[in-house]
Design an enzyme around this catalytic site. Sequence first.
Site, mmCIF file in Angstrom:
data_model
loop_
_atom_site.group_PDB
_atom_site.id
_atom_site.type_symbol
_atom_site.label_atom_id
_atom_site.label_comp_id
_atom_site.label_asym_id
_atom_site.label_seq_id
_atom_site.Cartn_x
_atom_site.Cartn_y
_atom_site.Cartn_z
ATOM 1 N N TRP A 108 47.168 37.601 39.359
ATOM 2 C CA TRP A 108 47.267 38.919 38.747
ATOM 3 C C TRP A 108 45.885 39.518 38.520
ATOM 4 O O TRP A 108 45.681 40.727 38.657
ATOM 5 C CB TRP A 108 48.019 38.828 37.410
ATOM 6 N N HIS A 109 44.928 38.669 38.188
ATOM 7 C CA HIS A 109 43.587 39.151 37.884
ATOM 8 C C HIS A 109 42.801 39.536 39.130
ATOM 9 O O HIS A 109 41.838 40.298 39.038
ATOM 10 C CB HIS A 109 42.818 38.103 37.081
ATOM 11 N N GLY A 110 43.178 39.035 40.271
ATOM 12 C CA GLY A 110 42.454 39.425 41.463
ATOM 13 C C GLY A 110 42.853 38.637 42.693
ATOM 14 O O GLY A 110 43.308 37.498 42.602
#
Length: 470
Positions: free
Chosen positions: A321-323
Amino acid sequence: MIFSSIFFLFTFLPVSLALYFISPMKMKNLTLLAVSLFFYAWGEPVYVLLMISSILINFAYGIFIEKLKIENKMALRKVVFLTAVLFNIFIIGFFKYFGFITDNINLIFNAGIVSRDLPLPIGISFYTFQVLSYIIDVYLGKVKLQKNPVSFALYVTMFPQLIAGPIVRYSDIDSQLENREISSHKFGEGALRFIQGLGKKVLIANNMGALWNLTYALDVSTMSAFSAWLGIIAYTFQIYFDFSGYSDMAIGLGRMFGFEFIENFDHPYVSKSVTEFWRRWHISLGTWFREYVYIPLGGNRCSKIKQIRNIMAVWMLTGLWHGASWNFVIWGIYYGCLLLIEKMFLKKFLDSMPGIFSHIYCMLAVITGWVFFAIEDIGVAKHYLHIMSGFSKNPFVDSASLYYFQSYAVILVISALFCTPLFKKIFSPEENTDNKLQYSIAALLHVFILIMSTAYLVTETYNPFLYFRF
């Protein structure tokens, strides 16, 4: 457009507030929707069409799912629901992960797939998760269908929490879309909360970010262990004050418009275990994954093997989700393993030891995790950790590290103190206190923060926001 900018503070926000408060009650949602779309289009003139399309399609999905329930067509209803979920996953997957997936396919199979790096639509991770929460909860019957397209569009686009959260689930805000308290008292509370967040972001996070950039720019072949520690500690402070400051600004802005958003941070750096840390850090994201991934997979009400599967699945997804990068996947797996270790046996040991030691353990674990989060190149991250360990051939301390430490010593101390509840005690006195002096000091401090933040924004060019890329 970001909150910590002169244009936002002295043009967009005053105009938006003026338009909102002069609008009749029945028109306030439409007014706030209009300014929110303008806010997003200011930075994403093309991708605002993507957002509007997502709103219209998901609004229609919700109506269709509810209609099939009334008609008792449950099999078709399930198909439509799964189609809606896959549609939203496809949207975020295409824009955020297509390049990552094709690059890895090319690397493994030498496939030669040509892909272009698409600009990531700002806030897509946040507003897609919000839309998914609505679709899932309508399907499960946890919330009522939203029949007003303006109210639904406002839920998705509301500019205070559009680009950086907190991730507001529909169940948290559905009643507020139609009825909410709009008062001078609430406006004042929101303004103070916004100023607090602005100070965190501009005066602390930006300075800590500058220190991280200075130390990380040093040659790793000669970087001292002290420089490596100083740099990653600065990043540890930067990401907290950057993101929690932005969350404070979002919560404050929401309150100014009459909305109450959930808290997103609860002094995570005072934690005494990694488990506690993740109950305090990015609360809205953790809540989302617990409600919509962990519990549906079986949570902890299943066999040990499945519990391990559930935790690791959640944390791999949290990393992604963060990258779209392997360093985020490793970061997620790292925390999944730590949480499993604590859950299986370490938590009892941590609870029995003196608090100072469990706190040191927690912060060492968190700081180590930030190395993988901050440094995209995994090889460089491993080398950086090796320098931090003190077992590399690099010097332990050098003149550069001492110079940077002396230059930033005061802001480092302030950062450490304001990670604790001390910040709230100083800037937000208890409402039931009779100490007028405390209120007066708090008011003056807010004025000082606003003036200093404005002066900093006028004179400095370094004003990033880390969570834009997520």
